[in-house]
Scaffold this motif. Structure first.
Motif, PDB file in Angstrom:
ATOM      1  N   PRO A 330       1.146  -1.512  -0.030  1.00 49.53           N
ATOM      2  CA  PRO A 330       0.033  -0.187  -0.244  1.00 49.53           C
ATOM      3  C   PRO A 330       0.788   1.349   0.141  1.00 49.53           C
ATOM      4  N   GLU A 331       2.060   1.178   0.790  1.00 50.38           N
ATOM      5  CA  GLU A 331       3.179   2.501   1.010  1.00 50.38           C
ATOM      6  C   GLU A 331       3.689   2.817  -0.656  1.00 50.38           C
ATOM      7  N   CYS A 333       2.365   1.879  -3.821  1.00 51.08           N
ATOM      8  CA  CYS A 333       1.182   2.281  -4.626  1.00 51.08           C
ATOM      9  C   CYS A 333       0.592   3.811  -4.078  1.00 51.08           C
ATOM     10  N   ALA A 334       0.818   4.230  -2.990  1.00 51.50           N
ATOM     11  CA  ALA A 334       0.110   4.933  -2.492  1.00 51.50           C
ATOM     12  C   ALA A 334       1.537   6.263  -3.127  1.00 51.50           C
ATOM     13  N   ALA A 335       2.635   6.006  -3.394  1.00 49.42           N
ATOM     14  CA  ALA A 335       3.834   6.952  -3.619  1.00 49.42           C
ATOM     15  C   ALA A 335       3.204   6.505  -5.235  1.00 49.42           C
ATOM     16  N   VAL A 337       0.550   6.951  -6.389  1.00 50.11           N
ATOM     17  CA  VAL A 337      -0.680   7.603  -7.010  1.00 50.11           C
ATOM     18  C   VAL A 337      -0.413   9.049  -6.517  1.00 50.11           C
ATOM     19  N   ALA A 338       0.880   9.785  -5.680  1.00 48.58           N
ATOM     20  CA  ALA A 338       0.734  10.803  -5.364  1.00 48.58           C
ATOM     21  C   ALA A 338       1.773  11.278  -6.457  1.00 48.58           C
ATOM     22  N   ASN A 350      -5.991  -1.922  -0.198  1.00 50.92           N
ATOM     23  CA  ASN A 350      -5.932  -0.836   0.789  1.00 50.92           C
ATOM     24  C   ASN A 350      -5.519  -0.182  -0.012  1.00 50.92           C
ATOM     25  N   CYS A 351      -5.383   0.335  -0.739  1.00 45.66           N
ATOM     26  CA  CYS A 351      -4.834   1.358  -1.745  1.00 45.66           C
ATOM     27  C   CYS A 351      -5.827   2.415  -2.987  1.00 45.66           C
ATOM     28  N   ASP A 352      -6.186   2.807  -2.140  1.00 42.59           N
ATOM     29  CA  ASP A 352      -7.911   3.923  -2.350  1.00 42.59           C
ATOM     30  C   ASP A 352      -7.351   5.428  -3.220  1.00 42.59           C
ATOM     31  N   PRO A 354      -7.953   9.158  -4.333  1.00 43.71           N
ATOM     32  CA  PRO A 354      -9.216  10.429  -3.595  1.00 43.71           C
ATOM     33  C   PRO A 354     -10.151  10.301  -3.853  1.00 43.71           C
TER      34      PRO A 354
END
Length: 426
Positions: A330-331, A333-335, A337-338, A350-352, A354
């Motif tokens: 998830p970390e 994946c979040a990077a 998306v950011a 758990n990678c939602d 926005p």
């Protein structure tokens, strides 16, 4: 072209010189030269090295399309592949002979939790998994310039006839190119054929199975040949940008974002590049599925994302596997998306996304939410894909060859590939 991440390299060297417990280790990375891919890996590496300052990365860029395919295959064959590399999933992945060239990573903690549909596209016949995604699932269809549609009072088409009628209005009432094509990057020429697969399956539900068994072909299946015909039709109507032969992928994205052109057949991963290069215009770009012959069967052809792999020739397999495990977290994946924004559904748990997503993503999500609203591209349903497709689609889209002869030549190209894979019936 290489881009060395000097911050992590310098930090790792400092730790080594100061007698730190961690020893410096450098991982080489080969990725395609797309702006969104570069941004994703820059973000992933920054997040990973924050937790692992002893590891540095040496990034090398390669072109996309057939040229990039050849580079990947050659470097795998010669044992000169980077420690980590990005490449397609699906049929092109199968052509790499993964059991002979790649490191299986199914034992990594985060891999088993990945989306099952994705795992099927990076798996060999024995069930071994080789890659993790660094992109969102994407749609193949038409990016369009929303302000032009609003100005002309156009509605999103659900049939090819409606699409061509919109193009006629654009040609008559504006000086904009109704359809953007970018044949300098030859891979972009394939979309009218590949993104039409939802319509092929709607007309022939068993096409993928029959195609794999050499029982159905593009030349003798009208619904399959239609993609080539659509490509021929927009060229013959004079709807293309004047520089279609020299324009690049980045030119096409700029044109649809600024309204210089109105329709660009493309995959939605490209939204990340628009976010990078024209962030103030991202909401001026909408998206719709490639229309077929019937509004009743309108739906979206989807691509499962490209992946990150490790070659068996790597001298740093354990370190590379740790990085891939991070990409699948998830970390990680979040990077991504950011860095690139929300370009479609992510396949890491758990990678939602926005709440505030670009217009084109909002346009795409209803297809995923509707039962029967999507179908995987043919390359995810069949291991057969001929390497000459992008050359043939450039020829059809440039008026050099007609649709029927291109379909026949593509069937011959596909046969060669199927025999190389050792498929039955070929």
């Amino acid at each position: 072209m290489t881009n060395r991440l000097t911050r992590s390299t310098a930090l790792a060297t400092l730790l080594a010189l100061s007698g730190g417990a961690l020893s410096a280790q450098e991982l080489s990375v080969l990725i395609d030269n797309n702006a969104a891919t570069q941004a994703a890996f820059d973000a992933l590496i920054a997040a990973y090295t924050e937790q692992n300052p002893d590891v540095s990365f040496d990034i090398e860029l390669r072109p996309g399309g057939g040229e990039g395919d050849n580079i990947v295959k050659t470097r795998l064959a010669t044992g000169e592949m980077a420690d980590i590399f990005s490449y397609n999933s699906g049929s092109l992945f199968q052509a790499l002979r993964p059991d002979r060239t790649l490191v299986a990573i199914g034992d990594l903690p985060n891999v088993a939790a990945l989306n099952e549909s994705f795992l099927q596209t990076v798996m060999d016949g024995e069930g071994n998994v080789y890659g993790v995604p660094y992109e969102a699932a994407m749609g193949g269809g038409i990016l369009y310039h929303v302000p032009t549609y609003e100005e002309l009072g156009l509605e999103v088409p659900t049939t090819w006839e409606e699409f061509m009628a919109n193009n006629a209005v654009i040609a008559e009432q504006t000086d904009k190119a109704p359809v953007i094509q970018t044949y300098r990057d030859t891979w972009t020429s394939q979309l009218f054929v590949l993104a039409d697969y939802f319509n092929v399956q709607a007309a022939n539900p068993d096409f993928a199975e029959q195609y794999t068994a050499n029982q159905a072909h593009y030349a003798d299946t009208p619904a399959a040949q239609a993609g080539f015909q659509r490509l021929q039709e927009v060229y013959e109507a004079g709807y293309l940008n004047e520089d279609f032969g020299a324009a690049s992928f980045d030119d096409g994205l700029r044109m649809v974002a600024t309204g210089e052109g109105v329709h660009y057949p493309m995959l939605t991963f490209s939204l990340g590049s628009i976010q990078q290069n024209n962030p103030d215009l991202i909401d001026d770009v909408g998206f719709f599925a490639q229309p077929g012959d019937s509004a009743d069967s309108n739906g979206l052809t989807i691509w499962l994302p490209a992946a990150v792999y490790i070659p068996q020739s790597s001298d740093n397999i354990d370190a590379a596997k740790d990085f891939l495990n991070f990409v699948a977290s998830p970390e990680g994946c979040a990077a991504i998306v950011a860095a690139n924004g929300a370009t479609g559904p992510m396949l890491v748990p758990n990678c939602d996304l926005p709440e505030d997503v670009p217009t084109a993503v909002s346009d795409m999500l209803p297809y995923f939410e509707r039962e029967g609203g999507t179908a995987p591209a043919l390359e995810f349903l069949s291991p057969v894909k001929g390497p000459a497709l992008e050359q043939l689609t450039v020829e059809v889209g440039s008026g050099i060859r007609d649709a029927a002869s291109a379909a026949e030549l593509y069937d011959q190209d596909v046969a060669k590939q199927a025999r190389q894979l050792g498929l039955e019936g070929w």
